[in-house]
Design a protein around this motif. Structure first.
Motif, mmCIF file in Angstrom:
data_model
loop_
_atom_site.group_PDB
_atom_site.id
_atom_site.type_symbol
_atom_site.label_atom_id
_atom_site.label_comp_id
_atom_site.label_asym_id
_atom_site.label_seq_id
_atom_site.Cartn_x
_atom_site.Cartn_y
_atom_site.Cartn_z
ATOM 1 N N THR A 254 0.917 -1.279 0.014
ATOM 2 C CA THR A 254 -0.020 0.100 -0.057
ATOM 3 C C THR A 254 0.958 1.304 0.181
ATOM 4 O OG1 THR A 254 -1.746 -1.181 1.089
ATOM 5 C CG2 THR A 254 -1.656 1.326 1.370
ATOM 6 N N ASP A 255 1.758 1.358 0.816
ATOM 7 C CA ASP A 255 2.773 2.409 0.910
ATOM 8 C C ASP A 255 3.938 2.485 -0.103
ATOM 9 O OD1 ASP A 255 4.672 0.765 1.991
ATOM 10 O OD2 ASP A 255 4.261 1.694 4.141
ATOM 11 N N GLY A 256 3.821 1.358 -1.039
ATOM 12 C CA GLY A 256 4.670 1.465 -2.168
ATOM 13 C C GLY A 256 6.601 1.536 -1.534
ATOM 14 N N ASP A 257 6.705 1.145 -0.396
ATOM 15 C CA ASP A 257 8.026 1.166 0.060
ATOM 16 C C ASP A 257 8.866 -0.111 -0.454
ATOM 17 O OD1 ASP A 257 7.234 -0.690 1.820
ATOM 18 O OD2 ASP A 257 7.853 0.653 3.425
ATOM 19 N N GLY A 258 8.106 -1.140 -0.999
ATOM 20 C CA GLY A 258 8.935 -2.385 -1.341
ATOM 21 C C GLY A 258 8.839 -3.431 -0.563
ATOM 22 N N PHE A 259 8.111 -3.040 0.719
ATOM 23 C CA PHE A 259 7.966 -4.151 1.518
ATOM 24 C C PHE A 259 6.259 -4.434 1.666
ATOM 25 C CE2 PHE A 259 12.131 -3.192 2.867
ATOM 26 C CZ PHE A 259 12.495 -4.543 3.354
ATOM 27 N N PRO A 260 5.790 -5.722 1.259
ATOM 28 C CA PRO A 260 4.306 -5.841 1.326
ATOM 29 C C PRO A 260 3.618 -5.601 2.535
ATOM 30 C CG PRO A 260 5.548 -7.917 0.583
ATOM 31 C CD PRO A 260 6.618 -6.705 0.974
ATOM 32 N N TRP B 47 3.864 -8.076 5.362
ATOM 33 C CA TRP B 47 5.504 -8.365 6.016
ATOM 34 C C TRP B 47 5.474 -7.190 6.914
ATOM 35 C CZ3 TRP B 47 8.826 -11.450 7.316
ATOM 36 C CH2 TRP B 47 10.227 -10.838 7.628
ATOM 37 N N GLU B 48 5.129 -5.923 6.461
ATOM 38 C CA GLU B 48 5.340 -4.770 7.620
ATOM 39 C C GLU B 48 4.382 -5.031 8.967
ATOM 40 O OE1 GLU B 48 6.617 -0.881 6.188
ATOM 41 O OE2 GLU B 48 5.356 -1.243 4.328
ATOM 42 N N ASP B 49 2.942 -5.343 8.577
ATOM 43 C CA ASP B 49 2.159 -5.591 9.679
ATOM 44 C C ASP B 49 2.393 -7.114 10.081
ATOM 45 O OD1 ASP B 49 0.075 -5.584 11.535
ATOM 46 O OD2 ASP B 49 -1.611 -5.666 9.767
ATOM 47 N N SER C 105 5.103 0.896 9.648
ATOM 48 C CA SER C 105 3.734 0.972 9.328
ATOM 49 C C SER C 105 3.479 0.624 7.718
ATOM 50 C CB SER C 105 3.197 2.482 9.785
ATOM 51 O OG SER C 105 1.582 2.213 9.081
ATOM 52 N N TRP C 106 2.467 -0.334 7.713
ATOM 53 C CA TRP C 106 2.418 -0.623 6.279
ATOM 54 C C TRP C 106 1.630 0.387 5.469
ATOM 55 C CZ3 TRP C 106 -2.741 -1.331 4.580
ATOM 56 C CH2 TRP C 106 -3.633 -1.132 5.585
ATOM 57 N N GLN C 107 1.211 1.548 6.404
ATOM 58 C CA GLN C 107 0.291 2.529 5.571
ATOM 59 C C GLN C 107 1.324 3.703 5.691
ATOM 60 O OE1 GLN C 107 -2.251 2.122 9.196
ATOM 61 N NE2 GLN C 107 -4.071 1.992 7.886
HETATM 62 CA CA LIG Z 1 4.928 -1.432 2.227
#
Ligand SMILES: [Ca+2]
Ligand SMILES: [Ca+2]
Ligand SMILES: [Ca+2]
Length: 292
Positions: A244-250, A253-255, A268-270
């Motif tokens: 969602t936040d486009g940082d390369g980590f799904p 995985w972040e959550d 944060s995944w957001q």
């Molecule tokens: Ca992410």
């Protein structure tokens, strides 16, 4: 692969095989932690892991078992969101201080067998919820099935006329066809009108499945009641896990605790706070969802 019958061994007495436990005591038993792990074998009654009457503890999440067998006599198993395609889970004997907990597991064919022996020494608590069993052999009428303190079978789905747990669950779902669908990550998605959707025993946030889906439209569970059965990571239109936040980590995985709350994880995944997936996340290894 090639597999030959061992001389002198019947199909049911094939020895331990795979990864086994044989600790000095239960407190220092080996522990298997498996995530997005796939096991594939040729024969139903060969074990990927089991105890050999020495305690083994197995935590498996988002794993897939194709044929083969998983189980034991005196072990603890916590299996969450696992697929058993013509595979077996079994408990024989049982022991007081270990436990079996199965959540959101799907069987197609194969077998689920719980056979605790009589006597207080064999009172392993067994809880099976939110699982789907499609034409599987189910045998749970053991010495302790009528003891609700150590037997919890509910919110599971079965084929009409097929085997069910003993005792049956008041919130079980019976259907005539699971109608499995195919999408990016496998062949056990549900139709969007499935009676398995939103009828599990808890919220998806409590099952750590917020970012997972059961349907081919990739709709996340989010904060809904959890669907019964196996879930896949929700993907974008290219089959990649949603980021969602486009940082390369799904997102999933972040959550890391899967509850949808971005505020209680390392990142944060957001919120885009790990540019290119590097800053703040160096050294993290992203588990890759299983692909067919
Ligand atoms: Ca992410
Ligand atoms: Ca749901
Ligand atoms: Ca979280």
């Amino acid at each position: 692969m090639a597999q030959e019958q061992l001389i002198g061994y019947s199909a049911y007495s094939a020895g331990t095989g795979g990864i086994t436990g044989w600790p000095v005591s239960a407190t220092n038993s080996p522990i298997l932690n498996l995530c997005f792990t796939r096991c594939s074998g040729l024969s139903v009654y060969r074990n990927y892991f089991r105890d050999d009457y020495g305690v083994l503890r197995v935590n498996a999440t988002h794993c897939e078992f194709y044929v083969g067998s998983v189980g034991g006599y005196v072990s603890t198993y916590a299996l969450t969101n696992c697929l058993f395609d013509r595979a077996v889970f079994w408990l024989d004997g049982g022991v007081l201080d270990q436990s079996i907990t199965l959540r959101n597991c799907t069987w197609r064919g194969g077998q689920l067998s719980i056979n605790r022996w009589s006597g207080t020494d064999h009172q392993t608590p067994v809880s099976i919820r939110d699982c789907a069993l499609d034409g599987s052999t189910v045998t749970t009428a053991d010495a302790h099935y009528s003891n609700p303190a150590i037997t919890d079978y509910n919110y599971n789905a079965f084929l009409q006329g097929g085997n069910r747990t003993t005792p049956q669950g008041a919130n079980d779902v019976i259907l005539t066809n699971f109608n499995w669908q195919i999408s990016w990550l496998g062949s056990f998605y549900l139709p969007t009108n499935s009676t398995l959707i939103n009828v599990g025993s808890c919220y998806a946030t409590n099952a750590a499945l917020y970012h997972f889906t059961t349907t081919t439209n990739q709709a996340k569970e989010a904060a809904s009641i959890v669907d019964i059965g196996y879930h896949y990571v929700a993907t974008d239109g290219n089959g990649n896990p949603i980021d969602t936040d486009g940082d390369g980590f799904p997102d999933y995985w972040e959550d890391s605790n899967g509850n949808g709350n971005g505020g209680d994880d390392a990142t944060s995944w957001q919120t885009y706070n790990s540019p290119n997936g590097l800053t703040g996340a160096t050294g993290l290894k992203v588990f890759t969802p299983l692909k067919p």
